[in-house]
Design an enzyme around this catalytic site. Structure first.
Site, PDB file in Angstrom:
ATOM      1  N   LYS A  43     -31.827 -24.265 -31.969  1.00 29.94           N
ATOM      2  CA  LYS A  43     -31.324 -25.528 -31.501  1.00 29.94           C
ATOM      3  C   LYS A  43     -32.174 -25.048 -30.279  1.00 29.94           C
ATOM      4  CE  LYS A  43     -27.929 -25.022 -28.097  1.00 29.94           C
ATOM      5  NZ  LYS A  43     -28.257 -24.616 -27.031  1.00 29.94           N
ATOM      6  N   ASN A  44     -32.270 -23.908 -29.648  1.00 34.35           N
ATOM      7  CA  ASN A  44     -33.170 -23.793 -28.079  1.00 34.35           C
ATOM      8  C   ASN A  44     -34.402 -23.443 -28.745  1.00 34.35           C
ATOM      9  OD1 ASN A  44     -30.144 -23.770 -27.342  1.00 34.35           O
ATOM     10  ND2 ASN A  44     -30.103 -21.721 -26.751  1.00 34.35           N
ATOM     11  N   ARG A  57     -27.599 -29.885 -20.075  1.00 36.40           N
ATOM     12  CA  ARG A  57     -28.976 -29.387 -18.804  1.00 36.40           C
ATOM     13  C   ARG A  57     -30.019 -29.317 -19.550  1.00 36.40           C
ATOM     14  NH1 ARG A  57     -28.129 -27.249 -15.806  1.00 36.40           N
ATOM     15  NH2 ARG A  57     -29.121 -25.302 -16.254  1.00 36.40           N
ATOM     16  N   CYS A  70     -22.759 -25.612 -14.632  1.00 41.75           N
ATOM     17  CA  CYS A  70     -21.532 -25.886 -16.291  1.00 41.75           C
ATOM     18  C   CYS A  70     -20.933 -24.471 -16.099  1.00 41.75           C
ATOM     19  CB  CYS A  70     -22.434 -25.805 -17.332  1.00 41.75           C
ATOM     20  SG  CYS A  70     -23.011 -24.024 -17.729  1.00 41.75           S
ATOM     21  N   ARG A  86     -25.864 -22.254 -12.873  1.00 43.77           N
ATOM     22  CA  ARG A  86     -27.285 -22.657 -13.467  1.00 43.77           C
ATOM     23  C   ARG A  86     -28.055 -23.377 -12.797  1.00 43.77           C
ATOM     24  NH1 ARG A  86     -26.010 -22.753 -18.897  1.00 43.77           N
ATOM     25  NH2 ARG A  86     -27.783 -22.871 -19.848  1.00 43.77           N
ATOM     26  N   PRO A  87     -28.739 -22.368 -11.626  1.00 41.46           N
ATOM     27  CA  PRO A  87     -29.484 -23.473 -11.032  1.00 41.46           C
ATOM     28  C   PRO A  87     -31.504 -23.455 -11.312  1.00 41.46           C
ATOM     29  CG  PRO A  87     -29.478 -21.201 -10.016  1.00 41.46           C
ATOM     30  CD  PRO A  87     -28.392 -21.909 -10.999  1.00 41.46           C
ATOM     31  N   VAL A  88     -31.377 -24.435 -11.126  1.00 45.28           N
ATOM     32  CA  VAL A  88     -33.033 -24.460 -11.434  1.00 45.28           C
ATOM     33  C   VAL A  88     -34.412 -25.043 -10.359  1.00 45.28           C
ATOM     34  CG1 VAL A  88     -32.435 -26.482 -13.204  1.00 45.28           C
ATOM     35  CG2 VAL A  88     -32.962 -26.832 -10.566  1.00 45.28           C
ATOM     36  N   ASP A  89     -34.042 -23.834  -8.934  1.00 48.60           N
ATOM     37  CA  ASP A  89     -35.044 -24.167  -8.126  1.00 48.60           C
ATOM     38  C   ASP A  89     -36.643 -23.330  -9.144  1.00 48.60           C
ATOM     39  OD1 ASP A  89     -33.125 -21.480  -9.140  1.00 48.60           O
ATOM     40  OD2 ASP A  89     -33.913 -20.675  -7.031  1.00 48.60           O
ATOM     41  N   LEU A  90     -36.495 -22.452  -9.858  1.00 47.75           N
ATOM     42  CA  LEU A  90     -37.512 -21.554 -10.138  1.00 47.75           C
ATOM     43  C   LEU A  90     -37.877 -22.575 -10.546  1.00 47.75           C
ATOM     44  CD1 LEU A  90     -35.591 -18.237 -11.740  1.00 47.75           C
ATOM     45  CD2 LEU A  90     -37.178 -18.752  -9.781  1.00 47.75           C
ATOM     46  N   ASP A 143     -26.078 -15.491 -25.943  1.00 52.39           N
ATOM     47  CA  ASP A 143     -25.909 -16.090 -26.607  1.00 52.39           C
ATOM     48  C   ASP A 143     -24.769 -15.667 -27.708  1.00 52.39           C
ATOM     49  OD1 ASP A 143     -28.611 -18.853 -25.939  1.00 52.39           O
ATOM     50  OD2 ASP A 143     -26.734 -17.982 -24.438  1.00 52.39           O
ATOM     51  N   ILE A 203     -26.646 -11.585 -16.750  1.00 52.73           N
ATOM     52  CA  ILE A 203     -27.359 -12.900 -16.981  1.00 52.73           C
ATOM     53  C   ILE A 203     -26.631 -14.058 -16.693  1.00 52.73           C
ATOM     54  CG2 ILE A 203     -28.809 -14.802 -17.855  1.00 52.73           C
ATOM     55  CD1 ILE A 203     -30.254 -12.522 -18.853  1.00 52.73           C
ATOM     56  N   ARG A 233     -21.893 -28.892 -30.396  1.00 51.20           N
ATOM     57  CA  ARG A 233     -22.847 -28.531 -29.611  1.00 51.20           C
ATOM     58  C   ARG A 233     -24.950 -27.766 -30.081  1.00 51.20           C
ATOM     59  NH1 ARG A 233     -23.055 -28.823 -23.696  1.00 51.20           N
ATOM     60  NH2 ARG A 233     -25.329 -29.115 -23.739  1.00 51.20           N
TER      61      ARG A 233
END
Ligand code: EPZ
Length: 422
Positions: free
Chosen positions: A22-23, A92, A116, A121-125, A310, A332, A402
């Site tokens: 999936k990933n 996401r 979530c 789960r920020p996306v600042d990077l 995971d 993590i 999912r």
């Protein structure tokens, strides 16, 4: 809403064909945005998140033709550069369209994913790196509005980017954006996960100039455009690890096919430590668990090649049945112990202090009604249900759908008793 009814106590016997990852598939499908030529992708798992990705790509104007586990994608008529909130909130990983849209079309309007159940789960990077490449980025009404209109030929500019934290999709977003930028981009402290490497190998086949895949320093030299190609998605090492953990907990003997053991060393080591036998050859892994006793296994999650976050929830279920105490530390995500309370309802003895769970193994778990809270927590409850005495009903298994293809079919083929009910 679907539920899973599991009657525990059956050992697992037989063969499992592991699906595509999936990933890896999610960024690989999204990479179709980077070229106007057709991309043929094989071994795509049939999952809810893949359906969502196809829906998002269609929304953008990418033509997607699906037949079984193969997809033909063509982004020669992209009409939108927006990823709407309604879509991003369900998955996401939609944030991965940000870099490709910006690199190919010079603009992108992507809803902020929000948090979530496992963390903020920020996306600042992602944003900081694109700004370093010259993009103008504003956050407006919950959307990331990014543009390169002010730059020469509207192109991102290659540069050196140090990722403050190792980020899998952060590395993937920047790597895709950099393939069409002017000049050289160096991503330092890049993610080394095999799924990042798989995406990078696809991009190289599309004509991208990338060095250092699988290391924490990835170098990308931008090219004016990329080509179409054919590509097979790697195997899902988390699906494989989940089945290995299931047989370590429930007993039996299974053979996993279509796998690459060299990408699963940390998981294989921990399965062996729990007392199961593991035989590997080039594309198969056999796991044998004959005696009852499960040995406790201390876990500390980390970035690849350390033990994957995971797989943390799945090992919590295994440790819950171990003959002795164990500690599981999650480094993590800040809230990835949602499965603990559900396992406790099945009779597990687990105490959470900060980012460590202290598990005291018990002889048996009892079947119960439990609730899935996120994808891997659901997998943990399935494992517990397979090993427990009696019947377990898992609610909200849309989380499970999912990330696990045909899970009840694959488990029943191994002799489990799993039924999907309303
Ligand atoms: C990917 O998520 C995976 N998802 C996750 O799998 C996996 O758990 C995670 O990597 C870690 O391996 C996909 O690949 C689609 P990160 P991602 O960015 O990329 C922080 C599953 O179960 N961070 O590597 O979102 C973040 O909060 C899913 O299949 C920032 O602070 O994870 C986390 O603490 C769950 N700012 C850490 O970095 C950012 O801009 C690692 O997150 C980005 C991340």
């Amino acid at each position: 809403m679907d539920k899973l009814k599991i009657t525990g106590g059956n050992p697992l016997q037989g063969e499992v064909f592991v699906s595509g990852a999936k990933n890896a598939a999610l960024p690989i499908l999204i990479a179709s945005i980077l070229t106007s030529e057709p991309l043929n992708i094989f071994n795509v798992p049939i999952l809810k998140d893949i359906e969502t990705t196809i829906y998002l790509l269609n929304f953008l104007g990418v033509n997607v033709h699906k037949s079984n586990d193969s997809l033909m994608l063509c982004a020669d008529k992209v009409t939108k550069t927006e990823a709407p909130y309604d879509l991003v909130k369900t998955m996401r990983a939609s944030i991965l369209v940000l870099g490709p849209l910006l690199a190919r079309f010079g603009e992108a309007h992507v809803s902020l994913p929000g948090g979530c159940s496992i963390g903020a789960r920020p996306v600042d990077l992602h944003i900081k790196a694109l700004e370093k490449m010259g993009a103008k980025v504003n956050i407006h009404n919950g959307y990331i509005e990014a543009s390169t209109a002010h730059l020469p030929n509207k192109k991102l500019i290659g540069t050196k980017i140090f990722m403050d934290q190792v980020s899998v999709t952060g590395t993937e977003n920047i790597m895709m954006a950099a393939t069409l930028a002017e000049g050289r981009t160096l991503i330092e402290n890049a993610a080394r996960e095999p799924e990042v490497e798989d995406l990078g190998n696809l991009l190289i086949q599309m004509g991208a100039k990338i060095k250092g895949l699988g290391t924490d320093n990835i170098q990308i030299d931008g090219t004016p455009s990329l080509l179409g190609t054919n590509y097979k998605v790697m195997f899902d090492r988390i699906e494989a690890g989940t089945y290995m953990t299931a047989v370590a907990a429930a007993g039996g003997r299974i053979k996993l096919k279509n796998v690459n053991p060299s990408k699963m060393e940390s998981i294989i080591e921990k399965i062996k430590e729990s007392g199961a036998l593991v035989h590997i050859n080039d594309d198969q892994i056999e796991v044998i668990k004959s005696e009852d006793k499960i040995l406790p296994v201390n876990i500390r999650t980390g970035v690849y090649p350390l033990f994957p976050t995971d797989m943390q929830a799945q090992f919590m279920a295994l440790n819950a049945l171990a003959d002795g105490p164990s500690e599981i530390t999650e480094t993590i995500f800040e809230n990835r112990f949602m499965h603990v309370q559900e396992l406790v309802r099945m009779g597990a003895h687990i105490d959470v202090k900060g980012n460590t769970s202290f598990v005291k193994g018990v002889r048996n778990l009892d079947g119960a009604n439990v609730m899935a809270t996120d994808l891997r927590a659901s997998a943990s409850l399935v494992i517990a249900g397979l090993a427990a005495k009696g019947e377990t009903i898992i609610e909200r298994i849309y989380h499970l759908d999912r990330g696990y293809e045909r899970i009840e079919e694959k488990l029943n083929q191994l002799g489990a008793k799993v039924e999907r009910i309303q």
